[in-house]
Design a protein around this motif. Structure first.
Motif, PDB file in Angstrom:
ATOM      1  N   GLY A 264       2.574  14.844   0.065  1.00  0.00           N
ATOM      2  CA  GLY A 264       2.169  13.869  -0.937  1.00  0.00           C
ATOM      3  C   GLY A 264       3.347  13.421  -1.761  1.00  0.00           C
ATOM      4  O   GLY A 264       4.500  13.773  -1.469  1.00  0.00           O
ATOM      5  N   ASN A 265       3.066  12.631  -2.791  1.00  0.00           N
ATOM      6  CA  ASN A 265       4.105  12.248  -3.745  1.00  0.00           C
ATOM      7  C   ASN A 265       4.659  13.521  -4.372  1.00  0.00           C
ATOM      8  O   ASN A 265       3.919  14.480  -4.617  1.00  0.00           O
TER       9      ASN A 265
ATOM     10  N   THR B   4       0.095   6.045   4.391  1.00  0.00           N
ATOM     11  CA  THR B   4       0.395   5.330   3.148  1.00  0.00           C
ATOM     12  C   THR B   4      -0.820   5.314   2.226  1.00  0.00           C
ATOM     13  O   THR B   4      -0.698   5.564   1.019  1.00  0.00           O
ATOM     14  N   ALA B   5      -1.993   5.051   2.769  1.00  0.00           N
ATOM     15  CA  ALA B   5      -3.217   5.032   1.962  1.00  0.00           C
ATOM     16  C   ALA B   5      -3.498   6.414   1.372  1.00  0.00           C
ATOM     17  O   ALA B   5      -3.871   6.536   0.205  1.00  0.00           O
TER      18      ALA B   5
ATOM     19  N   LEU C 226      -1.324   8.792   0.692  1.00  0.00           N
ATOM     20  CA  LEU C 226      -0.301   9.155  -0.288  1.00  0.00           C
ATOM     21  C   LEU C 226      -0.490   8.454  -1.622  1.00  0.00           C
ATOM     22  O   LEU C 226       0.067   8.885  -2.629  1.00  0.00           O
ATOM     23  N   ASN C 227      -1.283   7.411  -1.663  1.00  0.00           N
ATOM     24  CA  ASN C 227      -1.529   6.686  -2.910  1.00  0.00           C
ATOM     25  C   ASN C 227      -2.575   7.355  -3.794  1.00  0.00           C
ATOM     26  O   ASN C 227      -2.831   6.903  -4.896  1.00  0.00           O
ATOM     27  N   LYS C 228      -3.166   8.435  -3.315  1.00  0.00           N
ATOM     28  CA  LYS C 228      -4.159   9.164  -4.100  1.00  0.00           C
ATOM     29  C   LYS C 228      -3.456  10.189  -4.977  1.00  0.00           C
ATOM     30  O   LYS C 228      -2.299  10.540  -4.762  1.00  0.00           O
ATOM     31  N   ASP C 229      -4.168  10.695  -5.970  1.00  0.00           N
ATOM     32  CA  ASP C 229      -3.584  11.670  -6.898  1.00  0.00           C
ATOM     33  C   ASP C 229      -3.798  13.113  -6.474  1.00  0.00           C
ATOM     34  O   ASP C 229      -3.768  14.021  -7.302  1.00  0.00           O
ATOM     35  N   VAL C 230      -4.032  13.330  -5.188  1.00  0.00           N
ATOM     36  CA  VAL C 230      -4.181  14.676  -4.643  1.00  0.00           C
ATOM     37  C   VAL C 230      -3.289  14.786  -3.409  1.00  0.00           C
ATOM     38  O   VAL C 230      -3.057  13.795  -2.721  1.00  0.00           O
ATOM     39  N   PRO C 231      -2.785  15.984  -3.116  1.00  0.00           N
ATOM     40  CA  PRO C 231      -1.966  16.127  -1.918  1.00  0.00           C
ATOM     41  C   PRO C 231      -2.828  16.053  -0.658  1.00  0.00           C
ATOM     42  O   PRO C 231      -4.032  16.310  -0.696  1.00  0.00           O
ATOM     43  N   VAL C 232      -2.201  15.713   0.440  1.00  0.00           N
ATOM     44  CA  VAL C 232      -2.868  15.662   1.740  1.00  0.00           C
ATOM     45  C   VAL C 232      -2.631  17.000   2.422  1.00  0.00           C
ATOM     46  O   VAL C 232      -1.497  17.489   2.466  1.00  0.00           O
ATOM     47  N   GLN C 233      -3.691  17.600   2.954  1.00  0.00           N
ATOM     48  CA  GLN C 233      -3.573  18.866   3.663  1.00  0.00           C
ATOM     49  C   GLN C 233      -4.007  18.667   5.104  1.00  0.00           C
ATOM     50  O   GLN C 233      -5.098  18.156   5.358  1.00  0.00           O
TER      51      GLN C 233
ATOM     52  N   VAL D 188       8.081   6.490   2.952  1.00  0.00           N
ATOM     53  CA  VAL D 188       6.947   6.932   3.764  1.00  0.00           C
ATOM     54  C   VAL D 188       7.327   6.969   5.236  1.00  0.00           C
ATOM     55  O   VAL D 188       6.881   7.854   5.971  1.00  0.00           O
ATOM     56  N   THR D 189       8.173   6.053   5.680  1.00  0.00           N
ATOM     57  CA  THR D 189       8.536   6.027   7.101  1.00  0.00           C
ATOM     58  C   THR D 189       9.275   7.299   7.519  1.00  0.00           C
ATOM     59  O   THR D 189       9.072   7.796   8.618  1.00  0.00           O
TER      60      THR D 189
END
Length: 101
Positions: A75-76, A52-53, A55-62, A24-25
């Motif tokens: 995201g992951n 970090t919070a 990225l722990n979800k099951d959806v990508p961040v936009q 994540v860093t």
């Protein structure tokens, strides 16, 4: 593994110029360099804790940019791949040569 790239907001299934990070860093450092304060202003500062919070979800961040039809998608690795259809690397194109054709 974490993945970040650009998407067209109208066609979000193609990830443009994706970059991969083991930690994540590394992802956080890339975002901080790209979203420098002289070019972009975010309503909420991006912090390592918030990232970090998210990225722990099951959806990508936009991350959308006002006035532009592109956004960052991150995201992951598995999550981003589930929400996109393909990757495109524009640095592989000789854009100046294509403009002459």
């Amino acid at each position: 593994m974490y993945l970040i790239g650009f998407i067209q907001t109208a066609k979000p299934l193609v990830l443009i110029n994706p970059e991969m990070f083991r930690e994540v860093t590394g992802l956080f450092n890339w975002i901080n360099k790209f979203l420098n304060s002289s070019d972009f202003e975010l309503d909420t500062p991006v912090t390592l804790e918030n990232l970090t919070a998210s990225l722990n979800k099951d959806v990508p961040v936009q991350i959308n940019f006002n006035g532009y039809a592109v956004a960052l998608l991150l995201g992951n690795d598995e999550v981003v791949q589930q929400h996109t259809e393909r990757f495109v690397y524009t640095d592989k194109f000789e854009l100046l040569k294509l403009a002459d054709d």
